[in-house]
Write a protein that holds these residues in place. Structure first.
Motif, short mmCIF file in Angstrom:
data_model
loop_
_atom_site.label_atom_id
_atom_site.label_comp_id
_atom_site.label_asym_id
_atom_site.label_seq_id
_atom_site.Cartn_x
_atom_site.Cartn_y
_atom_site.Cartn_z
N THR A 29 0.84 -1.20 0.00
CA THR A 29 0.00 0.00 0.00
C THR A 29 0.87 1.25 0.00
N THR A 30 0.37 2.28 -0.63
CA THR A 30 1.04 3.57 -0.64
C THR A 30 0.02 4.63 -0.24
N PRO A 31 0.32 5.42 0.78
CA PRO A 31 -0.63 6.47 1.17
C PRO A 31 -0.68 7.58 0.13
N TYR A 35 5.30 7.92 0.56
CA TYR A 35 6.00 7.84 1.84
C TYR A 35 7.10 8.89 1.87
#
Length: 182
Positions: A29-31, A35
């Motif tokens: 997952t990548t916000p 990051y």
């Protein structure tokens, strides 16, 4: 985050490293906005490279693959491996400048980047096994999860030991990236 007590005591800016759980989470997952921590940002890219090379690895392992298809898959694997080496080197270069330089501790045998590279390899194997073996109780899926857990604990132990000065990373790394590959 783990904070470096010796650096904090010496008046320099503290160094932080993500826990293994954050690194593994970054593989999947990548916000929004990505990051900020360099290790997590590279972890996202490493996982993407592993996803790109997985189909090519399947072809390379297929004994019935046609030679032209096999050759193309081998080139893809080589390109993805080179891209992974560059990313691992990026973590190592960051670690060389960001982590405390204490040499009093025991030498660790691999770099931080190499350990993150192994984490993503084991994580990807677990993902691929879970895709083809749908039962979570499948022994191969359970073994992959156990291996990931053990490696994550080893990563966390290394990070703690690095920041407390009990271990240090090798100074001279094997050259990585396209220039360092034979």
């Amino acid at each position: 985050m783990i904070i470096d007590p010796p650096a904090a005591q010496s008046g320099t800016a503290p160094t932080s490293l993500p826990r293994a759980s954050a690194v593994v989470r970054a593989f999947g997952t990548t916000p929004p906005g990505g990051y900020r921590h360099p290790v997590l940002a590279v972890a996202v890219d490493l996982a993407a490279e592993h996803r790109l090379r997985a189909p090519a690895h399947r072809i390379v392992g297929d004994p019935h693959a046609d030679d032209p298809v096999l050759a193309a898959a081998a080139r893809t694997v080589r390109a993805r491996d080179a891209a992974c080496a560059v990313l691992i080197d990026r973590i190592d270069r960051w670690a060389a400048t960001a982590l405390p330089e204490g040499r009093a501790g025991v030498l660790h045998t691999e770099s931080l980047g190499q350990l993150v590279g192994r984490l993503v390899t084991v994580w990807m194997r677990g993902q691929l096994l879970a895709e083809v073996r749908t039962a979570a109780s499948d022994p191969w899926v359970r073994l992959a999860a156990r291996q990931l857990g053990e490696l994550a604990r080893a990563y966390d132990d290394l990070v703690t030991d690095l920041l407390l000065g009990r271990r240090h990373l090798p100074v001279f790394q094997t050259p990585a990236g396209p220039a360092g590959m034979a």
